[in-house]
Design an enzyme around this catalytic site. Structure first.
Site: not given
Ligand code: NAP
Ligand code: G3H
Length: 462
Positions: A142, A238, A272
Site C-alpha cells: 500500500n 508494523e 493499516c
Molecule cells: P503481506 O501479505 O503481509 O505482505 C507484506 C510483505 O511481506 C510483502 O513484501 C510480501 O511479499 C512479504 N512476505 C509475504 N510472505 C512473507 C514471508 N513468509 N516472509 C517474509 N516476507 C513475506 O501484507 P500486504 O498484503 O502487503 O499488506 C496488507 C497488510 O499490511 C494489512 O494487514 C495491513 O494492515 C498491513 N499494513 C500495516 C501497516 C502498519 O504500518 N501497521 C502498514 C501497511 C500495511 P509479497 O508481496 O511477495 O507477498
Molecule cells: O498502512 C499503513 C501505513 O503505515 C499508514 O500510513 O496513516 O499515513 O496512511 P498512513
C-alpha cells in the site's frame, strides 16, 4: 537480475495491463544479496556520518526529480490515484531528509561510575551507538515507496547496509526508488533489492544468520511467521489494525463525519491506520450516520487515472474478502446505509449500521472500503468494544470535552490515540507503533534510528 530466468508479471489492478515484470529471484540469490550487504557493511559504517547524510539528501533530491515517473508506476501497480502517488514520493523525500538530520544528531553517552555505590573511583563508561549490521527491510503493497524508504533511510544513516524485499505488487516502484538512491551515489552492496514472492524467498531472508535486524510492515499473519523464523535479533513489526472512531454525545458531528469518511475510505480503506469501525453514542447515532452517508455519497468511485477516491482493490482475493464480510453482516441483520455494489475488484464505499459482536465485520480487518457502525450506550461500552479487539494500532475520540477524552485515551489499548482527528501515521517523526496483534517495536524517524543501532560500551579507568 536473476539467473533463474524466471520473472513475475506485475498486473495492473484496475485495467488489463501488464505493467512490467520483475525477476523471481531464487533462494540462493536472496542469500547472496544478504552476503553482499554483509561484505559492504564495514566500509559503509566507516564513511563519515556527514557523508552518509549527504547521500540521503541527494537521494531525496533524486526522488523528487523522478517523482512523475515513480508516481506513474505506483498508480499502475497498486491503483493509487496519481495525486496520492505523488504525495507518497514527496512524503518520502521529506522523510529521507529528516532522517539525515536526525541521524546526524545521534550522539553517544558517558556514564560516571561514581554515581553507583561501591564503584571503583575513576571508572567511566563511554557508550557509542554502533550499527547492527545487515538490516532486512520488508515492505507492503500500500506504500511501496514510502514504507520501503522509511526502513532504508534510518538503516543507512546509522551505518547499516540493507536488503530490501519490496512487495511483489509494488516492486517496480520500489526498484525505481532504489535506482534514485544509486543515482545519488550509493556505493555497491549498500542497498540490495531482492524481488520475488515472499512465500518463496521470505524464509531464507528472515532466517539468514547474517541478518541482524528485521523491519517489517504488512499483515499480522506474515509478521507472526517472520517472528518465528528470526534468529534472536531485533524485529520491528508494523501490522494490521481495526482502529475505532469513538464518537461521544457532545462531539462536533460535522467534524467527526468528515474525519471518519476521510479516515475510513482514503485509498479505498487499504491503510493499516484506516478507521475500521465507528463506536457511536446511541443518542447521536442517527445524525452521525446521515452525515457519514452524505460524505460517502460525495466520494468519487472509479479509476485512479481519473483521481477517484475509491478505486479497485489490489486483487480479487482482497475484493472477495470485503464482499464476504459485507454479505455475511447483512445476512446476520446489519442495516445497509449505502454501498454494497461491486464491479470486478471495485467495491463501492459501504456503510453498515446495527453491527453486532456476532459479525465478523466487527472484528476483522477488511483492508477495503467498508465501515461498520456499532451503537454504544456510553463511554464504558465504547472502551470495552475498542479494547476487545485483537488489534491495538490507533483510535480516534471525538468529543468537545478534552478531560474526558484524555481519560478515555488513557484506557485505550492502542499505540496512539487521536483527539478529534482521523487515525493516521504521520507526521513521520512522531513515534508510530501498534500493540497486541498490531505490532512490535516503534517506528517514526527518531525511534527507527534508535532501533537500528546498539550500545557499544568501553569502560575507562583513570
Ligand atoms: P503481506 O501479505 O503481509 O505482505 C507484506 C510483505 O511481506 C510483502 O513484501 C510480501 O511479499 C512479504 N512476505 C509475504 N510472505 C512473507 C514471508 N513468509 N516472509 C517474509 N516476507 C513475506 O501484507 P500486504 O498484503 O502487503 O499488506 C496488507 C497488510 O499490511 C494489512 O494487514 C495491513 O494492515 C498491513 N499494513 C500495516 C501497516 C502498519 O504500518 N501497521 C502498514 C501497511 C500495511 P509479497 O508481496 O511477495 O507477498
Ligand atoms: O498502512 C499503513 C501505513 O503505515 C499508514 O500510513 O496513516 O499515513 O496512511 P498512513
Amino acid at each position: 537480475m536473476s539467473n533463474s530466468s524466471r520473472y513475475i508479471d506485475i498486473h495492473c489492478p484496475y485495467k488489463p495491463l501488464v505493467v512490467g515484470r520483475v525477476p523471481a529471484m531464487t533462494a540462493d540469490e536472496a542469500g547472496s544479496a544478504v552476503l553482499s550487504a554483509e561484505r559492504a557493511q564495514k566500509l559503509w559504517a566507516a564513511v563519515p556520518l556527514h557523508e552518509r547524510a549527504g547521500l540521503l539528501y541527494a537521494w531525496a533530491d533524486e526522488l523528487q526529480r523522478m517523482a512523475d515517473e515513480i508516481a506513474e508506476f505506483i498508480m499502475l501497480e497498486v491503483g493509487k490515484s496519481r495525486a496520492a502517488a505523488l504525495a507518497e514520493i514527496e512524503r518520502s523525500a521529506d522523510l529521507v531528509r529528516h532522517t539525515a538530520e536526525e541521524g546526524r544528531r545521534l550522539g553517544g553517552e558517558l556514564i560516571r561510575g561514581d554515581a553507583y555505590p561501591g564503584s571503583k573511583p575513576g571508572k567511566t563508561a563511554l557508550i557509542d551507538k554502533v550499527p547492527l549490521g545487515v538490516v532486512l527491510a520488508i515492505s507492503p503493497f500500500n506504500y511501496p515507496v514510502n514504507l520501503s524508504v522509511s526502513k532504508v533511510a534510518p538503516a543507512l544513516i546509522t551505518g547499516n547496509t540493507v536488503v530490501l524485499k519490496p512487495p511483489t505488487q509494488g516492486s517496480i516502484s520500489a526498484l525505481l526508488a532504489a535506482r534514485a538512491l544509486h543515482r545519488a551515489g550509493c556505493p555497491p552492496g549498500v542497498l540490495n533489492v531482492v524481488t520475488g514472492r515472499g512465500a518463496d524467498i521470505g524464509d531464507v531472508l528472515t532466517s539468514h544468520t547474517s541478518v541482524r535486524c528485521i523491519s517489517f510492515t504488512g499483515g499480522t499473519a506474515t509478521g507472526r511467521a517472520i517472528c518465528r523464523k528470526a534468529n534472536m535479533i531485533p524485529v520491528i513489526l508494523e501490522l494490521g489494525g481495526k482502529d475505532p472512531a469513538i464518537v461521544l454525545e457532545d462531539a462536533d458531528l460535522q467534524l467527526a463525519a468528515r474525519e471518519i469518511v476521510s479516515g475510513a475510505f482514503s485509498y479505498s480503506g487499504q491503510r493499516c491506520t484506516a478507521i475500521k469501525r465507528v463506536l457511536v453514542a446511541e443518542p447521536v447515532a442517527e445524525p452521525l450516520i446521515e452525515l457519514l452517508r452524505c460524505g460517502i455519497e460525495r466520494l468519487r468511485v472509479g479509476s485512479p487515472e481519473e483521481q477517484a477516491d475509491i478505486t479497485p482493490l489490489i486483487d480479487t482475493q482482497a475484493a472477495d474478502k470485503v464482499s464476504n464480510l459485507i454479505r455475511e453482516a447483512l445476512d446476520e441483520g446489519a442495516r445497509l446505509i449505502i454501498g454494497n455494489r461491486r464491479d470486478g475488484n471495485l467495491i463501492y464505499p459501504t456503510l453498515l449500521d446495527g453491527v453486532t459482536e456476532r459479525m465478523r465485520v466487527a472484528w476483522e480487518e477488511p483492508f477495503g472500503p467498508v465501515l461498520p457502525v456499532i451503537r454504544v450506550r456510553d463511554e464504558e461500552e465504547a472502551i470495552r468494544w475498542a479494547n476487545a479487539s485483537e488489534f491495538g494500532l490507533q483510535a480516534s475520540i471525538f468529543t468537545r470535552d478534552v478531560q474526558s477524552a484524555l481519560a478515555i485515551a488513557k484506557r485505550l489499548e492502542v499505540g496512539s490515540v487521536q483527539l478529534n482527528r482521523r487515525t493516521e501515521r504521520g507526521p513521520d517523526h512522531f513515534p508510530f507503533l501498534g500493540i497486541k496483534s498490531s505490532g512490535l517495536g516503534v517506528q517514526g524517524i527518531r525511534r527507527s534510528i534508535e532501533t537500528m543501532v546498539r550500545d557499544k560500551v568501553t569502560v575507562l579507568q583513570e
